[in-house]
Write an enzyme that holds these catalytic residues in place. Structure first.
Site, PDB file in Angstrom:
ATOM      1  N   ASN A   9      -6.633  23.199 -16.714  1.00 31.29           N
ATOM      2  CA  ASN A   9      -5.708  23.795 -16.067  1.00 31.29           C
ATOM      3  C   ASN A   9      -6.018  24.934 -15.041  1.00 31.29           C
ATOM      4  OD1 ASN A   9      -3.130  24.718 -15.346  1.00 31.29           O
ATOM      5  ND2 ASN A   9      -2.918  25.575 -17.311  1.00 31.29           N
ATOM      6  N   LYS A  11      -4.034  26.375 -13.167  1.00 32.57           N
ATOM      7  CA  LYS A  11      -3.231  27.409 -13.094  1.00 32.57           C
ATOM      8  C   LYS A  11      -2.926  27.713 -11.457  1.00 32.57           C
ATOM      9  CE  LYS A  11      -4.302  29.479 -17.177  1.00 32.57           C
ATOM     10  NZ  LYS A  11      -3.886  30.328 -18.072  1.00 32.57           N
ATOM     11  N   HIS A  97       4.051  24.678 -20.447  1.00 26.91           N
ATOM     12  CA  HIS A  97       3.052  25.910 -20.522  1.00 26.91           C
ATOM     13  C   HIS A  97       3.570  26.966 -20.889  1.00 26.91           C
ATOM     14  CE1 HIS A  97      -0.288  28.245 -19.889  1.00 26.91           C
ATOM     15  NE2 HIS A  97      -1.429  27.432 -19.857  1.00 26.91           N
ATOM     16  N   GLU A  99       2.920  29.923 -19.570  1.00 28.26           N
ATOM     17  CA  GLU A  99       3.333  30.693 -18.744  1.00 28.26           C
ATOM     18  C   GLU A  99       4.838  30.178 -17.969  1.00 28.26           C
ATOM     19  OE1 GLU A  99      -0.419  29.929 -16.871  1.00 28.26           O
ATOM     20  OE2 GLU A  99      -1.180  31.248 -18.368  1.00 28.26           O
ATOM     21  N   GLU A 169      -1.349  25.758 -28.198  1.00 23.57           N
ATOM     22  CA  GLU A 169      -1.774  26.734 -27.354  1.00 23.57           C
ATOM     23  C   GLU A 169      -1.337  28.154 -27.850  1.00 23.57           C
ATOM     24  OE1 GLU A 169      -3.727  25.543 -23.352  1.00 23.57           O
ATOM     25  OE2 GLU A 169      -1.549  26.040 -23.073  1.00 23.57           O
ATOM     26  N   GLY A 175      -6.186  33.281 -22.066  1.00 21.08           N
ATOM     27  CA  GLY A 175      -6.535  34.072 -20.970  1.00 21.08           C
ATOM     28  C   GLY A 175      -7.014  35.360 -21.625  1.00 21.08           C
ATOM     29  N   SER A 215      -8.610  29.990 -24.271  1.00 22.29           N
ATOM     30  CA  SER A 215      -9.820  30.444 -24.366  1.00 22.29           C
ATOM     31  C   SER A 215     -10.918  29.758 -24.913  1.00 22.29           C
ATOM     32  CB  SER A 215     -10.054  31.999 -25.032  1.00 22.29           C
ATOM     33  OG  SER A 215      -9.216  32.926 -24.434  1.00 22.29           O
TER      34      SER A 215
END
Ligand code: PEP
Length: 253
Positions: A9, A11, A97, A99, A169, A175, A215
């Site tokens: 990903n 991003k 996701h 985010e 996730e 992150g 991560s």
């Protein structure tokens, strides 16, 4: 054997030239891929055509969009439709996701609509779920993830569900450099599979690929992927580094 997937990903990172170089470098390596071991690159929308063209001649690799809209076409400025993805030959799309859930207010209900439209157009959704830190600390992560599955997935038929890839996730691990331990990942993946078994039966649940994200890096991929219910990873930061992502691909079961 269930499909094992290393999904990158990117991003909102990299210029076009940087993206081209990263793909060129990654694709210059040899990987032991087959029908059951695949690599997916989720790239920013402006790079989809470039990335799709680079995959020509590479088997068991695919490009994914990082999002799509819930409508086929129309006056939705700035959105990307499944018809556009289809016209580029894009076969996968990341949906939900954390985010997108956090910054763009994507709800479980909206994601159910996005899943429908992707599946209607034969685009494989990589459906993300996972709990924030306060939920993990309260110990209620199972109920939280169960609700995400129920509200976004459980209207699907068994045949439709079989086309979906799930990515667990935990938000506290995305992150942050903080990875879920392989035990924590396995525990949640087994729980998700048990939920799917309850709803769709064991035969169906056992075919669903469940990726871990948060991560993942070269140094922990093998251990995470060796867990029985972890079928690969969705990888952010480490997917931007050639040497890291190569090892991650090579760590697939
Ligand atoms: C992600 O982007 O889905 C992700 C898991 O990011 P990272 O690997 O950087 O934690």
């Amino acid at each position: 054997m269930r499909k094992q997937i290393a999904a990158a990903n990117w991003k909102m990172n990299l210029t076009l030239t940087e993206g081209e170089q990263l793909l060129d470098q990654l694709l210059s390596n040899k990987y032991e891929l087959n029908e059951n071991r695949q690599v997916v690159f989720a790239v920013p929308a402006p790079y989809l055509a470039m990335a799709q063209a680079k995959l020509a001649g590479h088997t068991n690799m695919a490009i994914a969009a990082q999002n799509c809209y819930s409508k086929k076409s129309g006056a939705y400025t700035g959105e990307t439709s499944v018809l556009m993805l289809q016209s580029l030959g894009i076969t996968h799309v990341v949906l939900g996701h954390s985010e997108r859930r956090e910054y763009f207010n994507e709800s479980n209900q909206l994601l159910a609509e996005k899943l429908n439209i992707a599946l209607e157009h034969n685009i494989t959704p990589i459906f993300c779920c996972g709990e924030p830190l306060q939920i993990r600390e309260a110990g209620t992560q199972n109920a939280y993830v169960a609700a995400q599955l129920e509200e976004s997935l459980y209207h699907l038929s068994a045949d439709q569900l079989k086309q979906v890839v799930i990515a667990y996730e935990p938000i506290w691990a995305i992150g942050t450099g903080k990875t879920a331990s392989s035990e924590q990942a396995q525990e949640m993946h087994a729980y998700i599979r048990a939920q799917l078994t309850e709803k769709y039966g064991e035969l169906v649940a056992n075919t669903i690929t469940i990726l871990y994200g948060g991560s993942v890096k070269a140094s922990n991929a093998k251990e995470l992927f060796s867990q029985p219910d972890v079928d690969g990873g969705l990888v952010g930061g480490a997917s931007l580094l050639v040497d890291e992502f190569k090892v991650i691909i090579d760590s697939l079961k």
